[in-house]
Design a protein around this motif. Structure first.
Motif, PDB file in Angstrom:
ATOM      1  N   MET A  91      53.570  57.923  33.148  1.00  0.00           N
ATOM      2  CA  MET A  91      52.941  58.343  34.549  1.00  0.00           C
ATOM      3  C   MET A  91      51.846  59.208  34.295  1.00  0.00           C
ATOM      4  O   MET A  91      50.695  59.320  34.983  1.00  0.00           O
ATOM      5  CB  MET A  91      54.059  59.061  35.255  1.00  0.00           C
ATOM      6  N   ILE A  92      51.829  60.220  33.378  1.00  0.00           N
ATOM      7  CA  ILE A  92      50.616  61.168  33.195  1.00  0.00           C
ATOM      8  C   ILE A  92      49.640  60.656  32.830  1.00  0.00           C
ATOM      9  O   ILE A  92      48.390  60.900  33.249  1.00  0.00           O
ATOM     10  CB  ILE A  92      51.306  62.389  32.193  1.00  0.00           C
ATOM     11  N   ILE A  93      49.792  59.709  31.870  1.00  0.00           N
ATOM     12  CA  ILE A  93      48.464  58.575  31.243  1.00  0.00           C
ATOM     13  C   ILE A  93      47.866  58.063  32.399  1.00  0.00           C
ATOM     14  O   ILE A  93      46.642  57.964  32.378  1.00  0.00           O
ATOM     15  CB  ILE A  93      48.996  57.803  30.075  1.00  0.00           C
ATOM     16  N   GLY A  94      48.922  57.379  33.031  1.00  0.00           N
ATOM     17  CA  GLY A  94      48.053  56.738  34.202  1.00  0.00           C
ATOM     18  C   GLY A  94      47.523  57.556  35.220  1.00  0.00           C
ATOM     19  O   GLY A  94      46.306  57.294  35.826  1.00  0.00           O
ATOM     20  N   LEU A  95      47.967  58.635  35.486  1.00  0.00           N
ATOM     21  CA  LEU A  95      47.235  59.775  36.481  1.00  0.00           C
ATOM     22  C   LEU A  95      45.707  60.075  35.932  1.00  0.00           C
ATOM     23  O   LEU A  95      44.966  60.040  36.605  1.00  0.00           O
ATOM     24  CB  LEU A  95      48.156  60.839  36.694  1.00  0.00           C
ATOM     25  N   ALA A 110      45.975  50.580  37.340  1.00  0.00           N
ATOM     26  CA  ALA A 110      46.502  49.654  38.227  1.00  0.00           C
ATOM     27  C   ALA A 110      47.764  49.091  37.464  1.00  0.00           C
ATOM     28  O   ALA A 110      48.773  48.589  38.134  1.00  0.00           O
ATOM     29  CB  ALA A 110      45.665  48.473  38.609  1.00  0.00           C
ATOM     30  N   ARG A 111      47.847  49.124  36.143  1.00  0.00           N
ATOM     31  CA  ARG A 111      48.911  48.446  35.512  1.00  0.00           C
ATOM     32  C   ARG A 111      49.736  49.611  34.971  1.00  0.00           C
ATOM     33  O   ARG A 111      50.910  49.283  34.653  1.00  0.00           O
ATOM     34  CB  ARG A 111      48.446  47.785  34.127  1.00  0.00           C
ATOM     35  N   LEU A 112      49.456  50.841  35.119  1.00  0.00           N
ATOM     36  CA  LEU A 112      50.270  51.962  34.634  1.00  0.00           C
ATOM     37  C   LEU A 112      50.992  52.492  35.857  1.00  0.00           C
ATOM     38  O   LEU A 112      51.921  53.457  35.705  1.00  0.00           O
ATOM     39  CB  LEU A 112      49.530  53.082  33.774  1.00  0.00           C
ATOM     40  N   LEU A 113      50.376  52.324  37.160  1.00  0.00           N
ATOM     41  CA  LEU A 113      50.922  53.274  38.168  1.00  0.00           C
ATOM     42  C   LEU A 113      51.188  52.181  39.397  1.00  0.00           C
ATOM     43  O   LEU A 113      50.600  51.202  39.378  1.00  0.00           O
ATOM     44  CB  LEU A 113      49.948  54.425  38.588  1.00  0.00           C
ATOM     45  N   PRO A 114      51.978  52.638  40.538  1.00  0.00           N
ATOM     46  CA  PRO A 114      52.009  51.884  41.460  1.00  0.00           C
ATOM     47  C   PRO A 114      50.765  51.752  42.395  1.00  0.00           C
ATOM     48  O   PRO A 114      50.033  52.921  42.161  1.00  0.00           O
ATOM     49  CB  PRO A 114      52.913  52.893  42.171  1.00  0.00           C
ATOM     50  N   LEU A 115      50.538  50.828  43.010  1.00  0.00           N
ATOM     51  CA  LEU A 115      48.928  50.578  43.664  1.00  0.00           C
ATOM     52  C   LEU A 115      48.853  51.459  44.574  1.00  0.00           C
ATOM     53  O   LEU A 115      47.547  52.063  44.823  1.00  0.00           O
ATOM     54  CB  LEU A 115      49.001  49.175  44.199  1.00  0.00           C
ATOM     55  N   PRO A 165      58.505  54.199  39.557  1.00  0.00           N
ATOM     56  CA  PRO A 165      58.123  53.291  38.793  1.00  0.00           C
ATOM     57  C   PRO A 165      57.413  52.074  39.472  1.00  0.00           C
ATOM     58  O   PRO A 165      57.726  51.879  40.554  1.00  0.00           O
ATOM     59  CB  PRO A 165      59.164  52.615  38.006  1.00  0.00           C
ATOM     60  N   GLU A 166      56.134  51.773  38.629  1.00  0.00           N
ATOM     61  CA  GLU A 166      55.584  50.553  39.201  1.00  0.00           C
ATOM     62  C   GLU A 166      56.281  49.354  39.195  1.00  0.00           C
ATOM     63  O   GLU A 166      57.274  49.145  38.322  1.00  0.00           O
ATOM     64  CB  GLU A 166      54.200  50.486  38.519  1.00  0.00           C
ATOM     65  N   GLY A 167      56.107  48.251  40.040  1.00  0.00           N
ATOM     66  CA  GLY A 167      56.748  47.188  40.066  1.00  0.00           C
ATOM     67  C   GLY A 167      56.342  46.217  38.858  1.00  0.00           C
ATOM     68  O   GLY A 167      55.378  46.443  38.002  1.00  0.00           O
ATOM     69  N   GLY A 168      57.089  45.078  38.747  1.00  0.00           N
ATOM     70  CA  GLY A 168      56.714  44.271  37.305  1.00  0.00           C
ATOM     71  C   GLY A 168      55.378  43.665  36.999  1.00  0.00           C
ATOM     72  O   GLY A 168      54.609  43.104  36.456  1.00  0.00           O
ATOM     73  N   GLY A 169      55.067  43.303  38.536  1.00  0.00           N
ATOM     74  CA  GLY A 169      53.735  42.354  38.450  1.00  0.00           C
ATOM     75  C   GLY A 169      53.827  41.050  38.274  1.00  0.00           C
ATOM     76  O   GLY A 169      53.024  40.212  38.286  1.00  0.00           O
ATOM     77  N   VAL A 228      44.265  42.567  38.899  1.00  0.00           N
ATOM     78  CA  VAL A 228      44.521  43.232  37.642  1.00  0.00           C
ATOM     79  C   VAL A 228      45.967  43.414  37.398  1.00  0.00           C
ATOM     80  O   VAL A 228      46.508  43.199  36.022  1.00  0.00           O
ATOM     81  CB  VAL A 228      43.741  44.600  37.387  1.00  0.00           C
ATOM     82  N   ARG A 229      46.593  43.944  38.407  1.00  0.00           N
ATOM     83  CA  ARG A 229      48.082  43.948  38.570  1.00  0.00           C
ATOM     84  C   ARG A 229      48.924  42.680  38.021  1.00  0.00           C
ATOM     85  O   ARG A 229      49.889  42.875  37.319  1.00  0.00           O
ATOM     86  CB  ARG A 229      48.638  44.726  39.589  1.00  0.00           C
ATOM     87  N   VAL A 230      48.446  41.563  38.513  1.00  0.00           N
ATOM     88  CA  VAL A 230      49.335  40.445  38.437  1.00  0.00           C
ATOM     89  C   VAL A 230      48.949  39.551  37.369  1.00  0.00           C
ATOM     90  O   VAL A 230      49.430  38.398  36.886  1.00  0.00           O
ATOM     91  CB  VAL A 230      49.324  39.668  39.730  1.00  0.00           C
ATOM     92  N   LEU A 231      47.808  40.027  36.655  1.00  0.00           N
ATOM     93  CA  LEU A 231      46.941  39.054  35.740  1.00  0.00           C
ATOM     94  C   LEU A 231      47.982  38.651  34.548  1.00  0.00           C
ATOM     95  O   LEU A 231      48.513  39.522  34.203  1.00  0.00           O
ATOM     96  CB  LEU A 231      45.715  39.806  35.298  1.00  0.00           C
ATOM     97  N   ASN A 232      47.974  37.368  34.356  1.00  0.00           N
ATOM     98  CA  ASN A 232      48.702  36.887  33.219  1.00  0.00           C
ATOM     99  C   ASN A 232      48.206  36.863  31.889  1.00  0.00           C
ATOM    100  O   ASN A 232      46.625  36.709  31.915  1.00  0.00           O
ATOM    101  CB  ASN A 232      49.277  35.347  33.478  1.00  0.00           C
ATOM    102  N   GLY A 233      48.772  36.986  30.842  1.00  0.00           N
ATOM    103  CA  GLY A 233      48.053  36.722  29.502  1.00  0.00           C
ATOM    104  C   GLY A 233      47.463  38.246  29.038  1.00  0.00           C
ATOM    105  O   GLY A 233      46.935  38.175  27.940  1.00  0.00           O
ATOM    106  N   VAL A 234      48.076  39.245  29.239  1.00  0.00           N
ATOM    107  CA  VAL A 234      47.507  40.616  29.131  1.00  0.00           C
ATOM    108  C   VAL A 234      48.483  41.267  28.128  1.00  0.00           C
ATOM    109  O   VAL A 234      48.293  41.703  27.041  1.00  0.00           O
ATOM    110  CB  VAL A 234      47.234  41.501  30.383  1.00  0.00           C
TER     111      VAL A 234
END
Length: 332
Positions: A1-5, A80-85, A135-139, A190-196
């Motif tokens: 969370m801290i890193i995302g912020l 966007a991948r570390l936090l809720p949108l 927590p953010e969703g799985g995407g 970015v949040r739903v992107l596959n292959g990351v």
């Protein structure tokens, strides 16, 4: 969370600084077109032509601002991948605060008490959001949703660009809203992107969300530049904030599984609403700009006000930068 912020705050700083530099470059280009008595800088509807937009994009201020935008994009994508949108997009949209402060120096703006109050409201709302975020969703979403995202991005950017060009000088708010929706679609993509995670090149290239990101990002930047060139853009900035925060935040909760901490849902809702309202207030409280005027036989459209036949503002030897908190883009 801290890193995302921290990542979201860094993205916000890049976007805010880049927006002010882009505003300076856009206005400089418009003044140069006016001084040259150019009639190619506007369309028949009074909006900026593609050539004038291209000229704005090659000023050094605009290019540096664009580099900062790309850095902000990368940081925003990570956030966007570390936090809720609803948290990441709102923190990034707080680049309005960065823009407001930098505008004091670069655009010669004096912030009023309502503006400082609005900035304080945004900062307080961000504290509420950070406190309430869970927590953010799985995407992980069905591929059909990725195709819908691509179709929506094409519709917003393609159809929006056509409408904005038809409306011309009256399209500042619409251009801001559409660019915000584009940046919002970028965040969702970015949040739903596959292959990351884990990295898989074939999966990445085969995901429609990747192309939605490219279309929404590039198209959003174009519409953002157009908004910078058209008259008063305080309203456009407010519309951009709404487009890039409200829609992704709602989709994050309803589609991607973002949530707040147990018992803190009301705090998250309050923080989100207050943050968006404060950001809109920062834009609307900006020092008013002169209304744009369409090109005439003897003069040229300028976002800084009416021009005389020689391209200068009446009563002034040289036009000053526009006095407005214009051109913010929260990011994407």
């Amino acid at each position: 969370m801290i890193i995302g912020l921290l990542t979201a705050v860094a993205a916000s700083a890049c976007y805010g600084t880049g927006s002010v530099l882009q505003a300076v470059g856009s206005r400089k280009s418009a003044r140069q077109e006016a001084a040259a008595a150019s009639t190619s800088g506007v369309t028949q509807h009074g909006g900026p032509s593609l050539s004038s937009t291209a000229k704005a994009a090659v000023t050094w201020e605009f290019m540096v601002g664009t580099v900062l935008d790309f850095i902000g994009f990368g940081l925003g994508a990570l956030a966007a991948r570390l936090l809720p949108l609803f948290l990441s997009q709102t923190v990034i949209s707080a680049n309005l605060v960065i823009t407001a402060v930098l505008s004091i120096k670069l655009l010669g703006i004096r912030l009023t008490r309502p503006e400082w109050a609005s900035i304080a409201v945004v900062c307080s709302a961000l504290v509420l959001l950070a406190t309430a975020a869970g927590p953010e969703g799985g995407g992980h979403t069905p591929i059909a949703g990725h195709w819908w995202l691509l179709a929506a991005s094409i519709a917003v950017i393609g159809g929006g660009t056509l409408i904005v060009r038809l409306l011309g000088g009256r399209a500042a708010i619409l251009a801001g809203l559409l660019s915000g929706l584009g940046f919002g679609a970028l965040g969702v993509g970015v949040r739903v992107l596959n292959g990351v995670e884990p990295f898989n090149l074939s999966s990445l290239l085969g995901d429609p969300a990747l192309y939605a990101i490219l279309i929404a990002g590039i198209g959003g930047m174009y519409l953002h530049t157009v908004a910078l060139q058209i008259g008063s853009v305080n309203g456009a900035t407010a519309a951009l904030v709404v487009g890039e925060t409200v829609v992704p935040g709602i989709l994050g909760v309803l589609w991607l599984g973002d949530s707040s901490r147990p018992g803190f849902a009301w705090v998250a809702v309050l923080g989100f609403v207050v943050a968006v309202a404060g950001a809109v207030a920062v834009a609307w409280c900006g020092e008013p700009e002169a209304e744009a005027v369409p090109a005439t036989a003897g003069g040229t459209h300028s976002p800084d006000g009416p021009l005389t036949d020689d391209g200068s503002a009446p009563g002034d030897d040289a036009q000053q930068p526009s006095q407005s908190l214009a051109g913010n883009r929260a990011g994407s």
